[in-house]
Design a protein around this motif. Structure first.
Motif, PDB file in Angstrom:
ATOM      1  N   GLY A  91      49.331  11.858  51.187  1.00  0.00           N
ATOM      2  CA  GLY A  91      49.602  10.551  50.600  1.00  0.00           C
ATOM      3  C   GLY A  91      48.370   9.838  50.097  1.00  0.00           C
ATOM      4  N   HIS A  99      46.938   2.243  43.621  1.00  0.00           N
ATOM      5  CA  HIS A  99      47.591   2.606  44.869  1.00  0.00           C
ATOM      6  C   HIS A  99      48.881   3.382  44.588  1.00  0.00           C
ATOM      7  N   ASN A 101      52.838   3.995  45.700  1.00  0.00           N
ATOM      8  CA  ASN A 101      53.971   3.377  46.386  1.00  0.00           C
ATOM      9  C   ASN A 101      54.285   4.231  47.617  1.00  0.00           C
ATOM     10  N   GLN A 102      54.221   3.651  48.803  1.00  0.00           N
ATOM     11  CA  GLN A 102      54.423   4.423  50.026  1.00  0.00           C
ATOM     12  C   GLN A 102      55.823   5.026  50.111  1.00  0.00           C
ATOM     13  N   ALA A 106      56.723   8.884  50.763  1.00  0.00           N
ATOM     14  CA  ALA A 106      57.584   9.239  51.894  1.00  0.00           C
ATOM     15  C   ALA A 106      58.782  10.067  51.459  1.00  0.00           C
ATOM     16  N   VAL A 164      59.507   4.195  54.436  1.00  0.00           N
ATOM     17  CA  VAL A 164      58.038   4.228  54.489  1.00  0.00           C
ATOM     18  C   VAL A 164      57.526   5.354  55.385  1.00  0.00           C
ATOM     19  N   GLU A 165      58.430   6.046  56.061  1.00  0.00           N
ATOM     20  CA  GLU A 165      58.039   7.135  56.946  1.00  0.00           C
ATOM     21  C   GLU A 165      58.513   8.466  56.385  1.00  0.00           C
ATOM     22  N   THR A 166      57.674   9.493  56.509  1.00  0.00           N
ATOM     23  CA  THR A 166      58.042  10.799  55.972  1.00  0.00           C
ATOM     24  C   THR A 166      59.239  11.403  56.705  1.00  0.00           C
TER      25      THR A 166
END
Length: 263
Positions: A91, A99, A101-102, A106, A164-166
């Motif tokens: 990431g 930046h 985008n998280q 994810a 936001v979490e993989t």
């Protein structure tokens, strides 16, 4: 000229575009970045962006665990090739000055990891995709175009907030399976393809198919296409080459109208 003078043009003298072949990885990388930028511009033109939400990714042809993606917080309508960022498997941005985008990382990192055949993936918060996703249902074979997704899309039947979490991305990838698309409940649509062109086209036509289904069901009882004919039609229009072909007129339009995208 009389009618008798008119002769059919030999088929081998007619032009028909097919996906390009590349001699170097640099040529293929540039091509993928250009197609990604054009697709993002089209998404902007179609009104598929909602604030900073939405992303399209394309796998790098050399570093296949990296992908190019639109920068966080930049309008689809303004993105140029030089604005794209390259993100690694952790990431981290390794090329570009914006930046990531998280949510893009994810979701897309897990899709690209689970599906080596997927070159590109598209997700955005389009109006009709969001509306249909809130019903927790699949697309029905109500139109010819919707048959491209017949038995070839899935429902991610859960919603737990912004991704936001993989681990959540991994669950989405599992729901997608081997299909070309997945409806994310209470969220929107995600489509994939073996090219940016195909992934973008599947998103565009899926969004329109969602619109058609919602309108048809609001109007009254519907008449679905039979299983046999829906399967037949999927075989005719549901492969990535057909998706690529369908994207070309849209690509031509955006390139002619907004040539600055190549900067």
């Amino acid at each position: 000229m009389s009618l008798s003078d008119l002769q059919p043009v030999p088929a081998d003298q007619l032009t028909f575009r097919l996906p390009q072949k590349f001699e170097t990885v640099e040529q293929e990388r540039r091509h993928r970045r250009e197609r990604l930028t054009a697709a993002l511009r089209l998404f902007g033109r179609f009104g598929f962006e909602e604030g900073v939400a939405g992303h399209i990714t394309v796998r790098d042809p050399e570093h296949t665990d990296h992908f190019w993606v639109n920068p966080f917080g930049m309008s689809f309508k303004h993105i140029k090739v030089s604005d794209l960022i390259l993100v690694n498997h952790d990431g981290q941005v390794v090329e570009g000055r914006h930046h990531v985008n998280q949510a893009a990382f994810a979701i897309h990192s897990m899709v690209h990891q689970a599906r080596p055949d997927v070159v590109a993936a598209a997700h955005s918060h389009s109006v009709y995709g969001k509306a249909l996703s809130s019903l927790g249902t699949l697309l029905e074979p109500l139109t010819q175009d919707a048959c491209a997704f017949y038995e070839d899309h899935a429902l991610f039947d859960d919603y737990t907030g912004v991704v936001v979490e993989t681990e959540e991305g991994r669950r989405i990838a599992q729901a997608l399976g081997s299909h070309k698309a997945v409806i994310l409940r209470n969220h929107g649509l995600l489509t994939v393809g073996d090219s940016v062109d195909a992934a973008a086209w599947w998103f565009i036509t899926m969004e329109r198919s969602c619109q058609a289904q919602l309108l048809a069901k609001a109007a009254g009882p519907t008449v679905p296409i039979s299983h046999e004919n829906a399967k037949l039609t999927h075989g005719q229009i549901g492969n990535d080459l057909v998706g690529w072909i369908n994207f070309q007129p849209l690509h031509d339009q955006i390139v002619a109208a907004e040539p600055d995208l190549f900067d």
